[in-house]
Design a protein around this motif. Sequence first.
Motif, PDB file in Angstrom:
ATOM      1  N   THR A   1     -21.172   5.161 -14.524  1.00 53.76           N
ATOM      2  CA  THR A   1     -21.397   4.506 -13.360  1.00 53.76           C
ATOM      3  C   THR A   1     -21.549   2.807 -13.644  1.00 53.76           C
ATOM      4  N   THR A   2     -22.453   2.446 -14.880  1.00 50.49           N
ATOM      5  CA  THR A   2     -22.554   1.135 -15.125  1.00 50.49           C
ATOM      6  C   THR A   2     -20.992   0.428 -15.595  1.00 50.49           C
ATOM      7  N   SER A   3     -20.280   1.361 -16.027  1.00 48.45           N
ATOM      8  CA  SER A   3     -19.085   0.780 -16.773  1.00 48.45           C
ATOM      9  C   SER A   3     -18.011   0.376 -15.906  1.00 48.45           C
ATOM     10  N   LYS A   4     -18.356   0.753 -14.589  1.00 50.16           N
ATOM     11  CA  LYS A   4     -17.251   0.191 -13.480  1.00 50.16           C
ATOM     12  C   LYS A   4     -17.243  -1.108 -13.308  1.00 50.16           C
ATOM     13  N   TYR A   5     -18.243  -1.832 -13.520  1.00 47.89           N
ATOM     14  CA  TYR A   5     -18.581  -3.157 -13.465  1.00 47.89           C
ATOM     15  C   TYR A   5     -17.867  -3.979 -14.520  1.00 47.89           C
ATOM     16  N   ILE A   6     -17.405  -3.484 -15.426  1.00 51.06           N
ATOM     17  CA  ILE A   6     -16.568  -4.064 -16.572  1.00 51.06           C
ATOM     18  C   ILE A   6     -15.153  -4.375 -15.915  1.00 51.06           C
ATOM     19  N   HIS A   7     -14.813  -5.285 -15.620  1.00 55.44           N
ATOM     20  CA  HIS A   7     -13.316  -5.563 -14.971  1.00 55.44           C
ATOM     21  C   HIS A   7     -12.947  -6.903 -15.409  1.00 55.44           C
ATOM     22  N   THR A   8     -11.741  -7.289 -15.152  1.00 58.93           N
ATOM     23  CA  THR A   8     -11.145  -8.514 -15.464  1.00 58.93           C
ATOM     24  C   THR A   8     -10.881  -9.177 -14.087  1.00 58.93           C
ATOM     25  N   ASN A   9     -11.603 -10.440 -14.016  1.00 58.32           N
ATOM     26  CA  ASN A   9     -11.350 -11.097 -12.729  1.00 58.32           C
ATOM     27  C   ASN A   9      -9.636 -11.302 -12.520  1.00 58.32           C
ATOM     28  N   THR A  10      -9.592 -11.040 -11.185  1.00 57.70           N
ATOM     29  CA  THR A  10      -8.155 -11.270 -10.905  1.00 57.70           C
ATOM     30  C   THR A  10      -7.603 -12.576 -11.174  1.00 57.70           C
ATOM     31  N   GLN A  11      -8.335 -13.646 -10.516  1.00 60.99           N
ATOM     32  CA  GLN A  11      -7.788 -14.899 -10.720  1.00 60.99           C
ATOM     33  C   GLN A  11      -7.670 -15.428 -12.022  1.00 60.99           C
ATOM     34  N   ASP A  12      -8.656 -15.080 -12.988  1.00 62.66           N
ATOM     35  CA  ASP A  12      -8.492 -15.322 -14.305  1.00 62.66           C
ATOM     36  C   ASP A  12      -7.237 -14.614 -14.943  1.00 62.66           C
ATOM     37  N   MET A  13      -6.894 -13.509 -14.510  1.00 62.73           N
ATOM     38  CA  MET A  13      -5.581 -12.724 -15.185  1.00 62.73           C
ATOM     39  C   MET A  13      -4.586 -13.371 -14.803  1.00 62.73           C
ATOM     40  N   VAL A  14      -4.579 -13.723 -13.423  1.00 62.35           N
ATOM     41  CA  VAL A  14      -3.118 -14.433 -12.846  1.00 62.35           C
ATOM     42  C   VAL A  14      -3.073 -15.801 -13.675  1.00 62.35           C
ATOM     43  N   GLN A  15      -4.134 -16.383 -13.928  1.00 60.77           N
ATOM     44  CA  GLN A  15      -4.003 -17.969 -14.511  1.00 60.77           C
ATOM     45  C   GLN A  15      -3.280 -17.618 -16.057  1.00 60.77           C
ATOM     46  N   ARG A  16      -3.904 -16.655 -16.537  1.00 65.26           N
ATOM     47  CA  ARG A  16      -3.677 -16.481 -18.003  1.00 65.26           C
ATOM     48  C   ARG A  16      -2.213 -16.070 -18.256  1.00 65.26           C
ATOM     49  N   VAL A  17      -1.752 -15.137 -17.055  1.00 64.83           N
ATOM     50  CA  VAL A  17      -0.467 -14.740 -17.267  1.00 64.83           C
ATOM     51  C   VAL A  17       0.533 -15.633 -17.070  1.00 64.83           C
ATOM     52  N   LEU A  18       0.251 -16.667 -15.995  1.00 71.50           N
ATOM     53  CA  LEU A  18       1.382 -17.723 -15.327  1.00 71.50           C
ATOM     54  C   LEU A  18       1.165 -18.415 -16.584  1.00 71.50           C
ATOM     55  N   GLU A  19       0.263 -18.929 -17.371  1.00 71.35           N
ATOM     56  CA  GLU A  19       0.327 -19.869 -18.599  1.00 71.35           C
ATOM     57  C   GLU A  19       1.191 -19.084 -19.690  1.00 71.35           C
ATOM     58  N   HIS A  20       1.166 -17.846 -19.811  1.00 69.54           N
ATOM     59  CA  HIS A  20       1.861 -17.267 -20.826  1.00 69.54           C
ATOM     60  C   HIS A  20       3.372 -17.358 -20.436  1.00 69.54           C
ATOM     61  N   HIS A  21       3.770 -17.263 -19.063  1.00 67.24           N
ATOM     62  CA  HIS A  21       5.231 -17.369 -18.584  1.00 67.24           C
ATOM     63  C   HIS A  21       5.616 -18.841 -18.754  1.00 67.24           C
ATOM     64  N   LYS A  22       4.642 -19.837 -18.589  1.00 64.19           N
ATOM     65  CA  LYS A  22       5.250 -21.372 -18.737  1.00 64.19           C
ATOM     66  C   LYS A  22       5.277 -21.666 -20.444  1.00 64.19           C
ATOM     67  N   ALA A  23       4.573 -21.066 -21.006  1.00 60.72           N
ATOM     68  CA  ALA A  23       4.674 -21.545 -22.555  1.00 60.72           C
ATOM     69  C   ALA A  23       5.845 -21.278 -23.361  1.00 60.72           C
ATOM     70  N   PRO A  24       6.578 -22.460 -23.811  1.00 63.89           N
ATOM     71  CA  PRO A  24       7.849 -22.293 -24.449  1.00 63.89           C
ATOM     72  C   PRO A  24       7.637 -21.229 -25.561  1.00 63.89           C
ATOM     73  N   ARG A  25       8.714 -20.500 -26.024  1.00 62.09           N
ATOM     74  CA  ARG A  25       8.792 -19.640 -27.065  1.00 62.09           C
ATOM     75  C   ARG A  25       9.106 -20.369 -28.355  1.00 62.09           C
ATOM     76  N   ASP A  26       8.552 -20.192 -29.257  1.00 64.54           N
ATOM     77  CA  ASP A  26       8.427 -20.709 -30.494  1.00 64.54           C
ATOM     78  C   ASP A  26       9.730 -19.934 -31.256  1.00 64.54           C
ATOM     79  N   SER A  27      11.032 -20.563 -31.483  1.00 64.39           N
ATOM     80  CA  SER A  27      11.859 -19.904 -32.346  1.00 64.39           C
ATOM     81  C   SER A  27      11.890 -20.002 -33.629  1.00 64.39           C
TER      82      SER A  27
END
Length: 384
Positions: free
Chosen positions: A337-363
């Motif tokens: 019951t307590t473990s359901k409160y461990i979750h990823t904040n949606t706004q933080d998740m979206v920001q991290r994924v967008l930063e991942h897509h914007k970062a240039p890939r190091d060849s």
Amino acid sequence: MDWNDSRQEFHSSRVLSGADLPKIGRVTKTADGPLPWRVTDFTADAREIDDFLLTLATNDCSPQTIRSYAFDLLRWWRFLAAVGIRWDTARREDVRDLVLWMRQPQQPGSRAYSPTSINHMLSVLFAFYEYHARLGHGPVANPVPGAALGMRRYEHHNPLAPYQPQKRAPYRQQTVTGAPRVLSQDLVTRVFTALTSTRDKALVAMYLATGARASELLGMKARDVDWGNQLIAVVSKGTRAYQWVPTSPDSLTWLRLYLGEMPLKSPEDALWRTVRRPYRPLQYSALRAMLVRVNKALGTGVTLHDFRHTCASRLANDPSIPLTDVQAVLRHKHLTTTSKYIHTNTQDMVQRVLEHHKAPRDSTPPPAWGYDPCDMAELFGPLP
């Protein structure tokens, strides 16, 4: 009129689309006696309801459980009055029509009953009719379908055997377990600013700091505050155990300001009281009305239980606090019951994924593994 047309007209009248039920009866808190809550103002059938609720009280059910059952039974009696039948002649079709009525918004702009509320209603009715069937009262067959529906899924599951899929029982609604309703810091600040009294601010601060339920804080007395150890004591809703819960310095500061305006005379005085004379213990209805005014002013839909969810989420997502400590603060029986409160904040998740897509890939390929020349010289000496 054709038979099928008459059946369709009868069915549409039974569902009572968008109609209010007759306001007969009410749930009343009793001053003393073994039954803490009763359904009153009935001309008949009150004894059948009292007998069932009295059995719950005898089985050591909490007063809040009895109150919840009483409201569900009152809703059923109002529905029966609307369709013009008695409780002891109810059939499965009547339960079906009740579910259809609960699935529809009752007022323009309002929401229908939640799937959880409908399932709880069905469980209450099933238990009520099972109780009276054992006494030889009511319908021969339980109008709530399925004799095993009062049990939880996998209640007697063998832990060594794999789980087998089980269908939902007839009329039971599909429930979706979503993320807890966690308030953002900005919304918490807006709600706190909109509060007009020191008492209300002390209450909200205490809810956010302790994660206590609404009824638990309202039941506190003056003796239930340990100022030196930064603790408060509440009677837990489920176990009804007297337990100490840590709180924050800010909540105690607001509590001290509130008590400075309304000092208490005895350790047995209710901690939370009305701000106008005659002073009396604060009731849940008054506290809810306060939050309704705040929501109306801010255009929000905050509930009292959202404060508990917010506190639980903040604690569970703090890496320095073990999840078992969060379980103890919230007084959960199971860690799941307590473990359901461990979750990823949606706004933080979206920001991290967008930063991942914007970062240039190091060849550039990573450097190959090799020995350090200094280490080679230390072992074999200078190379010729």
